[in-house]
Design an enzyme around this catalytic site. Structure first.
Site: not given
Ligand code: NAD
Ligand code: UDP
Ligand code: UDP
Length: 314
Positions: A276, A273, A190, A144, A188, A173
């Site tokens: 953040r 990490p 929690f 990723y 989600s 996040n």
């Molecule tokens: P999500 O998993 O809900 O959405 C991602 C979408 O992409 C899904 O609908 C999935 O089906 C689709 N997808 C995955 N692989 C695909 C492919 N090969 N072809 C077409 N569609 C595909 O996640 P999200 O939280 O909505 O994230 C959206 C974007 O934002 C992502 O690129 C993610 O990396 C980025 N992002 C999200 C967060 C966050 O906290 N939500 C943080 C940092 C970056």
């Molecule tokens: N985490 C946790 N319990 C869970 C899911 C995640 O304590 O059921 C922790 C995880 O180890 C991380 C933080 O919550 O330290 C955020 O995790 P998440 O997967 O949401 O995002 P990311 O690590 O990619 O920022």
């Protein structure tokens, strides 16, 4: 009316973005392979005459005539991006190449949804965009992190070499309604655990921190970034600087749900990490004073109401 392609549009963030862009009078092509997204996220948009849903995998070329592209297709939670790591990195890298090739051909502006993960386990706190990050290139999060880093490189190179109009945002996040309940992300997890009266699973001691942004604030920032002056390419951080430990998050969820769930501790995943927090000075300066408006309690309450209704239906 602009014609806008949203890849990953049936996902959590994408569904909110599609809805907002449609309500502003644009025509939307929503592209998704439904790996982590769901039709239920966009079901209310399907009857709209200017909303078109395309089932497609962005690792394959895609042809359409559009003015703007938001590239969100990529699984975002550790559970889902680690399920098939090779596919994850293909989605980031080949997906970026395909949307950039499309943008080049039709002269569209294209925005990349990058991530705070490009900073890895950061040694600088809070993280400004100028920090290059501290990423393990061969760990379980690398598919990723490195995929997203490579996509940023491709965006810059298509801009420099082919004059493609690009924008890069680094999302911290983000949470809200339409998150996949089985997604494994902390908010989600929690909330679902609290509502179902199950143990709340804290990984490690729970003293690691994250900064949680409500999805509406992110969508506002994305739209402002797309509309920003052409010379501003980013990357720009979009996140809420209020930082919480996972222990504090668990306590807030227990309080707001009135749940009797107990907190339990489980092993901390590899390369998790420790902290953040976004430095959003650049976003404020370049995006007309953008800053998050919805703080944790208010955003959690809306999200809890969403999951409550969802679990009730089940
Ligand atoms: P999500 O998993 O809900 O959405 C991602 C979408 O992409 C899904 O609908 C999935 O089906 C689709 N997808 C995955 N692989 C695909 C492919 N090969 N072809 C077409 N569609 C595909 O996640 P999200 O939280 O909505 O994230 C959206 C974007 O934002 C992502 O690129 C993610 O990396 C980025 N992002 C999200 C967060 C966050 O906290 N939500 C943080 C940092 C970056
Ligand atoms: N985490 C946790 N319990 C869970 C899911 C995640 O304590 O059921 C922790 C995880 O180890 C991380 C933080 O919550 O330290 C955020 O995790 P998440 O997967 O949401 O995002 P990311 O690590 O990619 O920022
Ligand atoms: N591409 C696409 N849609 C388009 C134009 C290009 O999916 O409308 C894909 C194309 O198949 C190629 C990628 O985008 O794999 C990169 O295109 P580019 O023109 O940069 O490279 P080339 O085709 O010269 O390899």
């Amino acid at each position: 009316m602009k014609k806008i392609l949203v890849t990953g549009g049936a996902g959590f963030v994408g569904s909110h973005l599609c809805k907002r862009l449609l309500n502003e009078g644009n025509e939307i092509i929503c592209l998704d392979n439904y790996f982590t997204g769901a039709k239920s996220n966009i079901i209310e948009l399907l009857d709209h005459p200017y909303f078109e849903m395309v089932r497609h995998d962005i690792t394959e070329p895609f042809y359409a005539e559009v003015d703007e592209i938001y590239n969100l297709a990529c699984p975002a939670s550790p559970v889902h991006y680690q399920y098939n790591p090779i596919k994850t990195i293909k989605t980031s890298v080949m997906g970026a190449i395909n949307v950039l090739g499309l943008a080049k051909r039709v002269k569209a502006k294209v925005l990349q949804a990058s991530t705070s993960e490009v900073y890895g386990d950061p040694l600088v706190h809070p993280q400004p965009e100028s920090y290059w990050g501290h990423v393990n290139p061969i760990g379980i999060r690398s598919c990723y992190d490195e995929g997203k880093r490579c996509a940023e490189t491709l965006f810059m190179d298509y801009h420099n070499q082919n004059d493609v109009a690009i924008k890069i945002i680094r999302i911290f996040n983000t949470y809200g309604p339409n998150m996949n309940p089985a997604d494994g992300r902390v908010v989600s997890n929690f909330i679902v655990q609290a509502l179902e009266g199950k143990d709340i699973t804290i990984f490690g001691d729970g003293l690691q921190t994250r900064s949680f942004q409500y999805v509406d604030d992110l969508v506002e920032g994305m739209i402002r970034m797309m509309a920003s002056e052409p010379a501003f390419l980013g990357p720009v951080n979009l996140g809420n600087p209020n930082e919480f430990t996972m222990l504090e998050l668990a306590q807030a969820v227990i309080k707001l749900t009135g749940s009797k769930s107990k907190i339990i501790h489980m092993d901390l995943p590899q390369d998790d990490p420790k902290q953040r927090q976004p430095d959003i000075t650049l976003a404020k300066a370049k995006l007309e004073g953008w800053e998050p408006k919805i703080q944790l309690e208010e955003g959690l309450q809306t999200t809890i109401n969403y999951f409550d209704t969802l679990l009730m239906k089940k």
